[in-house]
Design a protein around this motif. Structure first.
Motif, PDB file in Angstrom:
ATOM      1  N   THR A 156       3.435  -4.540  -6.267  1.00  0.00           N
ATOM      2  CA  THR A 156       4.843  -4.410  -5.906  1.00  0.00           C
ATOM      3  C   THR A 156       5.706  -4.213  -7.149  1.00  0.00           C
ATOM      4  OG1 THR A 156       4.495  -5.816  -3.969  1.00  0.00           O
ATOM      5  CG2 THR A 156       6.768  -5.507  -4.687  1.00  0.00           C
ATOM      6  N   GLY A 157       5.493  -5.050  -8.137  1.00  0.00           N
ATOM      7  CA  GLY A 157       6.306  -5.013  -9.350  1.00  0.00           C
ATOM      8  C   GLY A 157       6.187  -3.711 -10.115  1.00  0.00           C
ATOM      9  N   TRP A 158       5.038  -3.087 -10.059  1.00  0.00           N
ATOM     10  CA  TRP A 158       4.840  -1.839 -10.783  1.00  0.00           C
ATOM     11  C   TRP A 158       5.084  -0.621  -9.891  1.00  0.00           C
ATOM     12  CZ3 TRP A 158       0.113  -2.314 -14.562  1.00  0.00           C
ATOM     13  CH2 TRP A 158       0.399  -3.290 -15.509  1.00  0.00           C
ATOM     14  N   GLY A 159       5.600  -0.847  -8.698  1.00  0.00           N
ATOM     15  CA  GLY A 159       5.955   0.256  -7.817  1.00  0.00           C
ATOM     16  C   GLY A 159       4.769   1.035  -7.270  1.00  0.00           C
ATOM     17  N   ARG A 160       3.626   0.415  -7.196  1.00  0.00           N
ATOM     18  CA  ARG A 160       2.432   1.105  -6.692  1.00  0.00           C
ATOM     19  C   ARG A 160       2.382   1.116  -5.162  1.00  0.00           C
ATOM     20  NH1 ARG A 160       0.239   4.660  -9.278  1.00  0.00           N
ATOM     21  NH2 ARG A 160      -1.898   4.163  -8.785  1.00  0.00           N
ATOM     22  N   ILE A 161       3.094   0.192  -4.515  1.00  0.00           N
ATOM     23  CA  ILE A 161       3.117   0.156  -3.053  1.00  0.00           C
ATOM     24  C   ILE A 161       4.554   0.044  -2.565  1.00  0.00           C
ATOM     25  CG2 ILE A 161       0.802  -0.812  -2.697  1.00  0.00           C
ATOM     26  CD1 ILE A 161       2.084  -3.575  -2.487  1.00  0.00           C
ATOM     27  N   GLU A 162       4.762   0.503  -1.354  1.00  0.00           N
ATOM     28  CA  GLU A 162       6.059   0.411  -0.693  1.00  0.00           C
ATOM     29  C   GLU A 162       5.878  -0.437   0.551  1.00  0.00           C
ATOM     30  OE1 GLU A 162       9.021   1.640  -1.573  1.00  0.00           O
ATOM     31  OE2 GLU A 162       8.206   2.489  -3.423  1.00  0.00           O
ATOM     32  N   TRP A 163       6.664  -1.471   0.689  1.00  0.00           N
ATOM     33  CA  TRP A 163       6.534  -2.377   1.828  1.00  0.00           C
ATOM     34  C   TRP A 163       7.244  -1.853   3.074  1.00  0.00           C
ATOM     35  CZ3 TRP A 163       2.863  -5.798   2.173  1.00  0.00           C
ATOM     36  CH2 TRP A 163       2.263  -6.256   0.988  1.00  0.00           C
ATOM     37  N   SER A 164       7.764  -0.616   3.016  1.00  0.00           N
ATOM     38  CA  SER A 164       8.338  -0.023   4.221  1.00  0.00           C
ATOM     39  C   SER A 164       7.250   0.231   5.261  1.00  0.00           C
ATOM     40  CB  SER A 164       9.070   1.279   3.879  1.00  0.00           C
ATOM     41  OG  SER A 164       8.186   2.179   3.243  1.00  0.00           O
ATOM     42  N   ASP A 165       6.007   0.395   4.794  1.00  0.00           N
ATOM     43  CA  ASP A 165       4.839   0.489   5.683  1.00  0.00           C
ATOM     44  C   ASP A 165       3.924  -0.686   5.320  1.00  0.00           C
ATOM     45  OD1 ASP A 165       2.593   1.051   7.169  1.00  0.00           O
ATOM     46  OD2 ASP A 165       2.420   3.139   6.503  1.00  0.00           O
ATOM     47  N   PRO A 166       4.153  -1.861   5.938  1.00  0.00           N
ATOM     48  CA  PRO A 166       3.433  -3.065   5.540  1.00  0.00           C
ATOM     49  C   PRO A 166       1.907  -2.960   5.674  1.00  0.00           C
ATOM     50  CG  PRO A 166       5.198  -3.600   7.078  1.00  0.00           C
ATOM     51  CD  PRO A 166       5.129  -2.115   6.987  1.00  0.00           C
TER      52      PRO A 166
END
Length: 193
Positions: A156-166
């Motif tokens: 999350t912190g490094w922007g590797r995933i987006e939690w808009s699609d959990p």
């Protein structure tokens, strides 16, 4: 010029007794003792001798404290950073998101491998101490929990995933979590740690 004294051949160094030698002798002694009180005393001595930690390998590891947690964190971060930089982590996560059976298999395999490293492979003698609900080892929960939280935080912190699609984010995090948890288990129990 010859030396008038006779040379003595080098001898092997004396055998250094090891803990296993002591335990063998105590077990032999236990068999020969007739008095029940003395036999109990020998058994107690055997228990104490088994807790002695003579070398880094062969230690008895019990409990799970802040020191163990920090070792697990270091292990998971060491493997986690390359996993975050690797694009394949996201691709495999996307595959797992489309194949829930593969996702479940990945999670179960990860847990199984961590159990194997901690309790089956006998890298160290890891004792289960005060398990949750009388069954779930604290060390297992600690290693898996630290690895998963670290994977989520780093991804999350490094922007590797987006939690808009959990679901996709969870699957991609799980791909990083799998090797991170193995590294956390090894970091926790390896000698010198």
């Amino acid at each position: 010029m010859s030396d008038s004294g006779s040379a003595t051949p080098p001898s092997d160094p004396p055998h250094e007794p090891e803990l296993s030698d002591l335990l063998d002798e105590l077990e032999e002694l236990e068999e020969t003792v007739d008095d029940p009180d003395e036999r109990q005393q020998v058994r107690e001595t055997i228990r104490v001798a088994r807790r002695v930690q003579p070398t880094p390998f062969g230690r008895v590891i019990r409990g799970f404290d802040r020191h163990d947690a920090s070792e697990a964190l270091v292990g998971s971060v060491l493997i986690g950073v390359p996993m975050l930089a690797e694009g394949g982590t996201l691709e495999i996560g996307a595959f797992l998101a489309l194949h829930p059976v593969s996702f479940v298999a990945t999670v179960l395999a990860t847990i199984g491998l961590v159990v194997g490293v901690l309790y089956v492979a006998e890298i160290q003698q890891v004792e289960i101490y005060r398990p949750f609900f009388g069954v779930i080892p604290r060390r297992l929960v600690g290693v898996l929990g630290i690895s998963f939280v670290t994977a989520v935080a780093l991804m999350t912190g490094w922007g590797r995933i987006e939690w808009s699609d959990p679901w996709l984010a969870l699957c991609q995090t799980t791909v990083a979590f799998a090797p991170m948890s193995l590294a956390a288990a090894l970091g926790d129990i390896l000698p010198g740690s």
